[in-house]
Enzyme design. Structure first.
Site, PDB file in Angstrom:
ATOM      1  N   CYS A 171      -1.976   8.742   3.750  1.00  0.00           N
ATOM      2  CA  CYS A 171      -1.920   8.472   2.308  1.00  0.00           C
ATOM      3  C   CYS A 171      -3.235   8.807   1.629  1.00  0.00           C
ATOM      4  CB  CYS A 171      -1.528   7.019   2.048  1.00  0.00           C
ATOM      5  SG  CYS A 171      -2.575   5.808   2.878  1.00  0.00           S
ATOM      6  N   GLU A 183       0.858  -1.176   0.000  1.00  0.00           N
ATOM      7  CA  GLU A 183       0.000   0.000   0.000  1.00  0.00           C
ATOM      8  C   GLU A 183       0.902   1.236   0.000  1.00  0.00           C
ATOM      9  OE1 GLU A 183      -3.081   0.138  -0.551  1.00  0.00           O
ATOM     10  OE2 GLU A 183      -3.458  -2.016  -0.419  1.00  0.00           O
TER      11      GLU A 183
END
Length: 474
Positions: free
Chosen positions: A279, A245
């Protein structure tokens, strides 16, 4: 000052070599963790791989819930520790500690679910009187590498599903914020976790990461961090499962029918929390030109009321970013964007690792502040005239993690859901919204492999085994 040895086989190992952890706000050392040589890390990997976990579902459920209860009882202590190592405000770190308990409890719930399947075989002329069954079995050794932001929540998202599926893990947390990882591991052992189910190590960064990534003893790599490092892991990990990720450039499309006050509230929640070091934080505000002036004015007014600076002041909304170097990078990118034609409405003030809430207008997708992932509290407004243009701008990025739209017009909402190239879309909500067990992850340069979130991670941490039995259907 907190001091932790490497955690191997349920014991703390001290070699006499240390990695110091400094608070980004004060610059003072707030803790240190043991630095383990690569040869010793390799031994730890071997013993972890050789360990077989036989905890029943009930035992796993009990351990995870016991850990969650312990977290809830220590929220203030944990919050202060995360603030010490990260510089995040106490407001943000209190919330993070609460999320950690959620991950543990959701993982405990899932230990009682059995997603095995049954397939009858007498359904065609080529079938037989049999039934095919599936079951899930744990992997041998999972190597987890975690980043500095959300230092405990990022870790528990990897560790709790591993406990829930009877896996063994070797964890390398960020050398910038490792304290909460060691704290969590010791807490897990106190709550009954067997030795070698979770080992935690730090060492020379490149050598340690290379060892974990390339080792044939490792069955799977679970990594959260930068796109550059994630791609390097994918290129060098060999024949093993991976979940990576990576970064993001989340766009919030604000349509002409949007409630502007609602859009501002969504922006505030989706951008400035955690000093925008998420993020999924909003990185681009794509606003229709007919409402852009009013939206920019209201956002600037709202953001100007944010209190920031000392992360230990409970009245402050924001603390620092992770380092002075990171804050300088934001300042440089904002200055370059202003020089390229954008208008500064608020902020762009820096003192050490403290960077003020910043609002920019008339930004273009090619400007420095948005064409790279600017990991901090910068709100860049990009104006558009048609929905086609808004979607094109949103997709004009290497990233594809999350996005959002503020609108009550269903055809518009449907187009955004269908056409945005991201793993997640939120309607009238920040791109970052999720709960801890829903699927989470991106496409393009934002991720590869299985998604995260408790349920998907548990699937990733297991292999499906199929078997069949004779079955004479009446």
């Amino acid at each position: 000052m907190r001091e932790y040895g490497s955690i191997i086989g349920g014991e703390e190992i001290f070699t006499g070599k240390w990695i110091e952890v400094k608070n980004p706000y004060t610059g003072k050392v707030v803790g240190r963790v043991n630095s383990l040589p690569p040869a010793e890390i390799e031994k730890a990997m071997q013993t972890t791989r050789d360990a077989t976990m036989t905890l029943s579902r009930y035992e796993r459920h009990q351990i995870l819930n016991k850990m969650a209860d312990a977290i809830d009882e220590r929220v203030e202590e944990i919050s202060l520790m995360i603030t010490d190592e990260s510089g995040l405000s106490l407001t943000d770190t209190m919330y993070e500690a609460s999320r950690v308990a959620d991950v543990l409890r959701f993982s405990a719930i899932r230990t009682y679910d059995d997603d095995s399947q049954v397939f009858p075989c007498d359904i065609s002329k080529n079938g037989r009187k049999r039934r095919v069954y599936t079951t899930r079995i744990p992997l041998k050794l999972i190597a987890c590498i975690t980043p500095f932001n959300h230092p405990m929540n990022q870790v528990v998202h990897k560790i709790a599903p591993a406990i829930a599926t009877n896996n063994t893990v070797i964890l390398k947390p960020s050398e910038r914020t490792p304290l909460s990882s060691y704290y969590l591991a010791k807490l897990a052992l106190d709550c009954g976790l067997p030795p070698h189910m979770l080992n935690v190590v730090n060492g020379p960064v490149k050598e340690t990461c290379d060892l974990l990534v390339r080792s044939e003893m490792v069955s799977m790599i679970s990594f959260t961090g930068s796109t550059e490092i994630g791609k390097d892991i994918a290129n060098n990990c060999g024949y093993k499962k991976i979940v990576i990720e990576l970064g993001g450039s989340s766009a919030l499309i604000i349509c002409p029918d949007a409630d502007i006050d609602e859009a501002v509230e969504i922006t505030m929640a989706g951008l400035f929390k955690n000093s925008a070091q998420r993020c999924t934080a909003i990185r681009r505000l794509i606003v229709h030109e007919s409402i852009a002036d009013e939206y920019a004015e209201k956002l600037t007014e709202k953001a100007s009321k944010l209190k920031y600076g000392d992360p230990y002041d409970p009245n402050n909304d924001m603390g620092t970013v992770i380092s002075e170097e990171s804050a300088k990078l934001m300042e440089d990118r904002v200055n370059a964007t202003i020089a390229a034609g954008a208008k500064l409405l608020l902020g762009n003030k820096r003192q050490g690792a403290v960077y003020s809430p910043t609002v920019l207008d008339f930004v273009q997708n090619k400007h420095a502040v948005v064409c790279e992932e600017t990991f901090g509290p910068v709100a860049p407004i990009i104006r558009y005239s048609t929905l086609d243009e808004a979607i094109e701008i949103a997709n004009d990025t290497a990233y594809g993690l999350s996005g959002g739209v503020v609108s009550n017009h269903w055809p518009t909402i449907q187009r955004v859901i269908n056409e945005l190239e991201t793993g997640t879309i939120n309607v009238n909500e920040a791109p970052s919204y999720r709960i801890e067990w829903t699927p989470f992850g991106g496409i393009k340069d934002s991720g590869l492999g299985y998604k995260e979130g408790v349920i998907e991670t548990m699937k990733a941490y297991t292999n499906v085994k199929t078997y069949s039995l004779p079955w004479d259907t009446p």
